[in-house]
Scaffold this active site. Structure first.
Site, PDB file in Angstrom:
ATOM      1  N   GLU A  46      -6.854   4.571   8.049  1.00  0.00           N
ATOM      2  CA  GLU A  46      -6.738   6.091   7.669  1.00  0.00           C
ATOM      3  C   GLU A  46      -7.804   6.761   7.195  1.00  0.00           C
ATOM      4  O   GLU A  46      -7.969   7.860   7.109  1.00  0.00           O
ATOM      5  CB  GLU A  46      -5.547   5.978   6.837  1.00  0.00           C
ATOM      6  CG  GLU A  46      -4.152   5.809   7.682  1.00  0.00           C
ATOM      7  CD  GLU A  46      -2.868   5.088   6.962  1.00  0.00           C
ATOM      8  OE1 GLU A  46      -2.869   5.205   5.578  1.00  0.00           O
ATOM      9  OE2 GLU A  46      -2.011   4.829   7.537  1.00  0.00           O
ATOM     10  N   ASN A  73       0.807  -1.081  -0.143  1.00  0.00           N
ATOM     11  CA  ASN A  73      -0.038   0.016  -0.069  1.00  0.00           C
ATOM     12  C   ASN A  73       0.873   1.111   0.234  1.00  0.00           C
ATOM     13  O   ASN A  73       1.543   1.533   1.078  1.00  0.00           O
ATOM     14  CB  ASN A  73      -1.046   0.024   1.288  1.00  0.00           C
ATOM     15  CG  ASN A  73      -1.804   1.119   1.305  1.00  0.00           C
ATOM     16  OD1 ASN A  73      -1.743   2.125   0.417  1.00  0.00           O
ATOM     17  ND2 ASN A  73      -2.436   1.481   2.459  1.00  0.00           N
ATOM     18  N   LYS A  97       0.233   4.161  -0.169  1.00  0.00           N
ATOM     19  CA  LYS A  97      -0.523   5.415   0.501  1.00  0.00           C
ATOM     20  C   LYS A  97      -0.268   6.689  -0.521  1.00  0.00           C
ATOM     21  O   LYS A  97      -0.396   6.569  -1.765  1.00  0.00           O
ATOM     22  CB  LYS A  97      -0.068   5.480   1.778  1.00  0.00           C
ATOM     23  CG  LYS A  97      -0.185   4.399   2.653  1.00  0.00           C
ATOM     24  CD  LYS A  97       0.230   4.544   3.987  1.00  0.00           C
ATOM     25  CE  LYS A  97      -0.400   2.887   4.859  1.00  0.00           C
ATOM     26  NZ  LYS A  97      -0.200   3.174   6.400  1.00  0.00           N
ATOM     27  N   SER A  99       3.618  -1.807  10.397  1.00  0.00           N
ATOM     28  CA  SER A  99       5.246  -1.882  10.458  1.00  0.00           C
ATOM     29  C   SER A  99       5.832  -3.126  10.238  1.00  0.00           C
ATOM     30  O   SER A  99       6.741  -3.720  10.839  1.00  0.00           O
ATOM     31  CB  SER A  99       5.308  -1.498  11.978  1.00  0.00           C
ATOM     32  OG  SER A  99       4.938  -0.229  12.311  1.00  0.00           O
ATOM     33  N   GLU A 147      -4.989  -5.046  10.926  1.00  0.00           N
ATOM     34  CA  GLU A 147      -4.130  -4.069  10.810  1.00  0.00           C
ATOM     35  C   GLU A 147      -4.325  -3.172  12.049  1.00  0.00           C
ATOM     36  O   GLU A 147      -5.276  -2.246  12.211  1.00  0.00           O
ATOM     37  CB  GLU A 147      -4.196  -2.903   9.834  1.00  0.00           C
ATOM     38  CG  GLU A 147      -3.982  -3.456   8.446  1.00  0.00           C
ATOM     39  CD  GLU A 147      -3.171  -2.561   7.670  1.00  0.00           C
ATOM     40  OE1 GLU A 147      -2.191  -2.814   7.001  1.00  0.00           O
ATOM     41  OE2 GLU A 147      -3.979  -1.776   7.139  1.00  0.00           O
ATOM     42  N   GLY A 178       2.479   2.559  10.872  1.00  0.00           N
ATOM     43  CA  GLY A 178       3.665   3.501  10.677  1.00  0.00           C
ATOM     44  C   GLY A 178       4.246   3.926  12.084  1.00  0.00           C
ATOM     45  O   GLY A 178       4.735   5.021  11.960  1.00  0.00           O
ATOM     46  N   HIS A 234      -9.619   0.854   5.389  1.00  0.00           N
ATOM     47  CA  HIS A 234      -8.457   1.209   6.150  1.00  0.00           C
ATOM     48  C   HIS A 234      -8.660   2.227   7.115  1.00  0.00           C
ATOM     49  O   HIS A 234      -9.350   2.929   6.752  1.00  0.00           O
ATOM     50  CB  HIS A 234      -7.311   1.858   4.930  1.00  0.00           C
ATOM     51  CG  HIS A 234      -6.061   1.658   5.535  1.00  0.00           C
ATOM     52  ND1 HIS A 234      -5.382   2.658   6.515  1.00  0.00           N
ATOM     53  CD2 HIS A 234      -4.747   0.884   5.277  1.00  0.00           C
ATOM     54  CE1 HIS A 234      -4.031   2.482   6.715  1.00  0.00           C
ATOM     55  NE2 HIS A 234      -3.869   1.240   5.929  1.00  0.00           N
TER      56      HIS A 234
HETATM   57  P1  13P Z   1       3.135   0.403   7.638  1.00  0.00           P
HETATM   58  O1  13P Z   1       3.608  -0.835   7.039  1.00  0.00           O
HETATM   59  O2  13P Z   1       3.817   1.663   7.210  1.00  0.00           O
HETATM   60  O3  13P Z   1       3.028   0.381   9.129  1.00  0.00           O
HETATM   61  O4  13P Z   1       1.729   0.793   7.287  1.00  0.00           O
HETATM   62  C1  13P Z   1       0.676  -0.235   7.236  1.00  0.00           C
HETATM   63  C2  13P Z   1      -0.566  -0.188   6.607  1.00  0.00           C
HETATM   64  O5  13P Z   1      -1.455   1.001   6.714  1.00  0.00           O
HETATM   65  C3  13P Z   1      -0.913  -0.890   5.290  1.00  0.00           C
HETATM   66  O6  13P Z   1      -2.193  -0.637   4.720  1.00  0.00           O
END
Ligand code: 13P
Length: 252
Positions: A97, A9, A11, A213, A167, A173, A95
């Site tokens: 976010e 992803n 982002k 992560s 997740e 992150g 997600h």
């Molecule tokens: P990170 O791997 O940067 O922690 O992000 C995970 C994520 O949100 C994947 O969708």
């Protein structure tokens, strides 16, 4: 036997040029990989150029979001029909976010999930609790609510087009991944929930990814857990060598 699945992803990262270069590096290294399913999800504007790069490879293209309606007056949104037209195979729905950061409701996520599947997309449906929810012992309550509010909208045959991604919000992150044991505990619970609601066949076949992560150092121990069928990778998917090492870990 569930085939491992590694999805990146990206982002809101990359430029047109770095997106193309990253995709090219991946195609050169693992273009015909078949032991592991691999997908990358670039930002919307780079779907088409990345699709060109992926065209002769086994790496699938995914999008990071979708609107439930096929077309209409929805300024700034992108429909499932458009994603299919751009060559997307996968789309990420739910997600954190977007759930937490942008206030997407359970109902909106359910509509996206249903529309995406109805238009022939495969969905990576994300679930997971915040730090305070975990600390309050509510992890499974939150995950159950997210499952109950989305999956029953689908018919049995449509569930075959869904992959779940656990997740935990506190792991995204932050550099603090869930331990393999913490992730396995939730994954096993989710699989039992799937069995109780949709039968053992679906529970045995539906893939549950871990995200939060993930990197080349921790991927192998996470992927060694019996109910972790792959990983959804954010930051580490932006560096070809890291992402390739994670794919390698999924092969073992
Ligand atoms: P990170 O791997 O940067 O922690 O992000 C995970 C994520 O949100 C994947 O969708």
């Amino acid at each position: 036997m569930r085939k491992k699945f590694v999805a990146g992803n990206w982002k809101m990262h990359t430029t047109r040029q770095t997106a193309i270069s990253l995709a090219q590096e991946l195609v050169t290294a693992i273009g015909q990989e078949t032991a592991v399913d691999v997908a990358i999800c670039p930002p919307f504007p780079y779907l088409l150029p990345v699709r060109e790069v992926l065209s002769e490879s086994c790496i699938a293209l995914g999008a990071q979001n979708v609107h439930p309606e096929p077309q209409g007056a929805f300024t700034g949104e992108v429909s499932p029909v458009m994603l299919r037209d751009c060559g997307c195979h996968w789309v990420i729905v739910g997600h954190s976010e977007r759930r937490r950061g942008l206030g997407e409701s359970h109902e909106f996520i359910r509509r996206k999930l249903l529309a995406a599947v109805q238009h022939g997309l495969q969905v990576i449906l994300c679930i997971g609790e915040t730090k305070s929810e975990r600390d309050a012992g509510q992890t499974l309550t939150i995950v159950r609510a997210q499952l109950e509010d989305s999956l029953p909208a689908l018919k049995a045959e449509q569930l075959a087009h869904v992959v779940l991604a656990y997740e935990p919000v506190w792991a995204i992150g932050t550099g603090v991944n869930a331990t393999p044991e913490q992730a396995q505990e939730v994954h096993a619970w989710v699989r039992a929930w799937l069995g109780a609601h949709f039968g053992s066949k679906l529970a045995e076949t539906l893939r549950i990814l871990y995200g939060g992560s993930v990197n080349s150092a921790n991927a192998a121990s996470l992927l060694a857990q019996p109910d972790i069928d792959g990983v959804l990778v954010g930051g580490a998917s932006l560096k070809a060598s890291e992402f390739l090492a994670i794919i390698q870990a999924a092969k073992c």
